[in-house]
Design a protein around this motif. Structure first.
Motif, short mmCIF file in Angstrom:
data_model
loop_
_atom_site.label_atom_id
_atom_site.label_comp_id
_atom_site.label_asym_id
_atom_site.label_seq_id
_atom_site.Cartn_x
_atom_site.Cartn_y
_atom_site.Cartn_z
N GLN A 85 0.83 -1.17 -0.06
CA GLN A 85 0.00 -0.08 0.16
C GLN A 85 0.81 1.17 0.01
O GLN A 85 0.95 2.05 0.87
CB GLN A 85 -0.90 -0.06 1.17
N ASP A 86 1.51 1.49 -1.08
CA ASP A 86 2.24 2.48 -1.20
C ASP A 86 1.44 3.96 -1.45
O ASP A 86 0.78 4.07 -2.53
CB ASP A 86 3.38 2.43 -2.56
N ALA A 87 1.68 5.02 -0.97
CA ALA A 87 0.94 6.26 -1.29
C ALA A 87 1.41 6.73 -2.62
O ALA A 87 0.43 7.61 -2.90
CB ALA A 87 1.22 7.30 -0.11
N SER A 88 2.53 6.43 -2.89
CA SER A 88 2.83 6.88 -4.31
C SER A 88 3.26 5.78 -5.28
O SER A 88 4.32 5.52 -5.53
CB SER A 88 4.14 7.92 -4.44
N PRO A 89 2.35 4.94 -5.61
CA PRO A 89 2.71 3.77 -6.45
C PRO A 89 3.09 3.96 -7.90
O PRO A 89 2.92 5.02 -8.47
CB PRO A 89 1.33 2.91 -6.51
N GLN A 90 4.15 3.27 -8.34
CA GLN A 90 4.76 3.32 -9.60
C GLN A 90 3.87 2.76 -10.60
O GLN A 90 3.94 3.11 -11.72
CB GLN A 90 5.98 2.45 -9.55
N ALA A 91 2.82 2.07 -10.32
CA ALA A 91 1.99 1.56 -11.38
C ALA A 91 0.83 2.57 -11.69
O ALA A 91 0.08 2.75 -10.74
CB ALA A 91 1.31 0.12 -10.84
N VAL A 92 1.03 3.11 -12.52
CA VAL A 92 0.00 4.43 -12.87
C VAL A 92 -0.48 4.09 -14.37
O VAL A 92 -0.02 3.74 -15.39
CB VAL A 92 0.88 5.71 -13.12
N PHE A 93 -2.25 4.10 -14.11
CA PHE A 93 -2.95 3.84 -15.30
C PHE A 93 -3.44 5.21 -15.67
O PHE A 93 -3.95 5.96 -14.67
CB PHE A 93 -4.24 3.11 -15.06
N ASP A 110 -2.31 -4.52 -4.15
CA ASP A 110 -1.26 -3.22 -4.22
C ASP A 110 -2.16 -1.97 -4.53
O ASP A 110 -3.17 -2.28 -5.14
CB ASP A 110 -0.36 -3.70 -5.50
N ASN A 111 -1.59 -0.99 -4.04
CA ASN A 111 -2.19 0.34 -4.79
C ASN A 111 -1.68 0.77 -5.92
O ASN A 111 -0.42 0.33 -6.37
CB ASN A 111 -1.57 1.43 -3.52
N VAL A 112 -2.35 1.29 -6.61
CA VAL A 112 -2.24 1.68 -8.00
C VAL A 112 -2.90 3.11 -8.14
O VAL A 112 -3.54 3.33 -7.38
CB VAL A 112 -2.74 0.70 -9.39
N ARG A 113 -2.26 3.98 -9.18
CA ARG A 113 -2.95 4.98 -9.38
C ARG A 113 -3.73 5.17 -10.65
O ARG A 113 -3.21 4.73 -11.74
CB ARG A 113 -1.77 6.20 -9.31
N LEU A 114 -4.81 5.92 -10.77
CA LEU A 114 -5.78 6.34 -11.85
C LEU A 114 -5.43 7.65 -12.01
O LEU A 114 -5.87 8.82 -11.17
CB LEU A 114 -7.06 5.94 -11.72
#
Length: 368
Positions: A210-218, A324-328
């Motif tokens: 649960q990373d606040a700034s995940p590298q997986a960005v959609f 995992d955390n991801v970003r949209l």
């Protein structure tokens, strides 16, 4: 999950899946199945089971295809990027005059719904030990199943009676559903000799990173072709007053939680009553379920879905995984529903992958 940098925008990485038919008891490979064709998508859910359907083209199948797909005795495992990413055992198979065999496989979590807890009792016992004991019931009849359940520090009371006919799956679902309850999942991994696979049941406070700034960005524009935020205050999705109920009938005989009220001001009263399990008689346990429910439902629920081009999106299994955390990230001005744009970090509590259509759809929950 690795810490590799996101891929270059023009890098195309299709999901080339190799399928193996394996002995479900031992995990040993019986045969590679190059003519196995997935119909639709592969799906995973945290703490839940899913199913997928396949067609095996017989004129290109190995001679021992029968054993490699035998219902009840076999499982199929999909490998991409060198690592196993999906596994399911086979309950039904249809064969006959057709040149193809139809197969349905269910993820290993479904097997736990075919095993019963028996009689177990725990007082002020770490929840991970309770989950491990439940998984141990299934492990006793499935030699390729391993359990990884480090202590969480949360003590709980649980009693399971054989006469309740409760399955291991339903017991783990109930334990995960209590406030702060442990999460669990079952992943396929290579065995030490890479001659087959082990099934690793993991129990954690929270599965994944649960990373606040995940590298997986959609991103949109980018690999994301569409997205939606489903906001709901429907029954079961939003409430300001919650009561959990357990075993028994009537006000005198039925176990109930305390009445939990939303701390948010200005809302009308919306009541929600539910039974996390008919066998629960402990008010403390019911309070845990009710407290979790009001926390999740007080402001309603928002779930994010998206569809992205799988070959151009962050790669499942190497850049992000279940839990995992991801970003949209949606650029301002291109989405009518969010003209201000979107920048949300959320947990991937599930995913759907369709290699033939080149689509992947993480199922995201904020604050999950």
């Amino acid at each position: 999950m690795t810490t590799a940098l996101p891929p270059a925008p023009n890098l195309v990485r299709p999901y080339n899946i190799s399928w193996f038919g394996c002995d479900f008891m031992t995990g040993e490979i019986i045969a590679e199945l190059p003519s196995l064709r997935l119909s639709g998508s592969l799906d995973r859910r945290l703490g839940e089971y899913t199913s997928a359907t396949f067609d095996l083209i017989l004129d290109r199948a190995p001679s021992n295809w029968w054993a490699a797909t035998q219902p009840g005795r076999a499982m199929i495992v999909g490998v991409w990027d060198g690592a196993p990413g999906w596994a399911g055992y086979i309950p039904p198979r249809t064969r006959g005059s057709s040149s193809t065999v139809s197969i349905t496989a269910s993820t290993i979590e479904a097997y736990l719904d075919r095993r019963f807890t028996g009689t177990l009792a725990y007082t002020q016992t770490d929840e991970a030990l309770i989950a491990a004991a439940l998984l141990g019931v299934a492990q006793a009849g499935l030699s390729c199943l391993d359990v990884d359940a480090p202590i969480t520090g949360t003590l709980r009371d649980r009693t399971y009676a054989d006469s309740d006919d409760k399955t291991v799956y339903s017991a783990l679902t109930e334990l995960m559903g209590v406030e702060g309850g442990p999460e669990w999942t079952i992943d396929p991994v290579w065995n030490s000799g890479r001659t087959g696979f082990r099934l690793l049941a993991r129990v954690r406070k929270k599965i994944g990173v649960q990373d606040a700034s995940p590298q997986a960005v959609f991103s949109m524009p980018g690999p994301v072709t569409e997205y939606a935020a489903a906001e709901s205050y429907e029954d079961g999705k939003g409430a300001t007053r919650v009561l959990a109920t357990g075993n028994g009938e009537g006000d005198q005989g039925r176990a109930t939680s305390d009445l939990y009220q939303s701390p948010l001001p200005g809302w009308p009263v919306y009541e929600y009553r539910f039974s996390p399990s008919s066998s629960i008689t402990s008010k403390t346990v019911l309070n845990g379920h009710a407290s979790q429910a009001i926390t999740e439902m007080a402001g309603g629920t928002t779930s994010w879905t998206m569809t992205a081009r799988a070959s151009r999106a962050p790669h499942l299994g190497t850049e992000w995984s279940l839990g995992d955390n991801v970003r949209l990230s949606v650029t301002k001005g291109i989405s009518p529903g969010h003209p201000e744009g979107v920048d949300v970090v959320a947990r991937a509590l599930g995913w759907s992958l369709d290699p033939a259509a080149d689509t992947i759809s993480p199922i995201l929950v904020e604050g999950g």
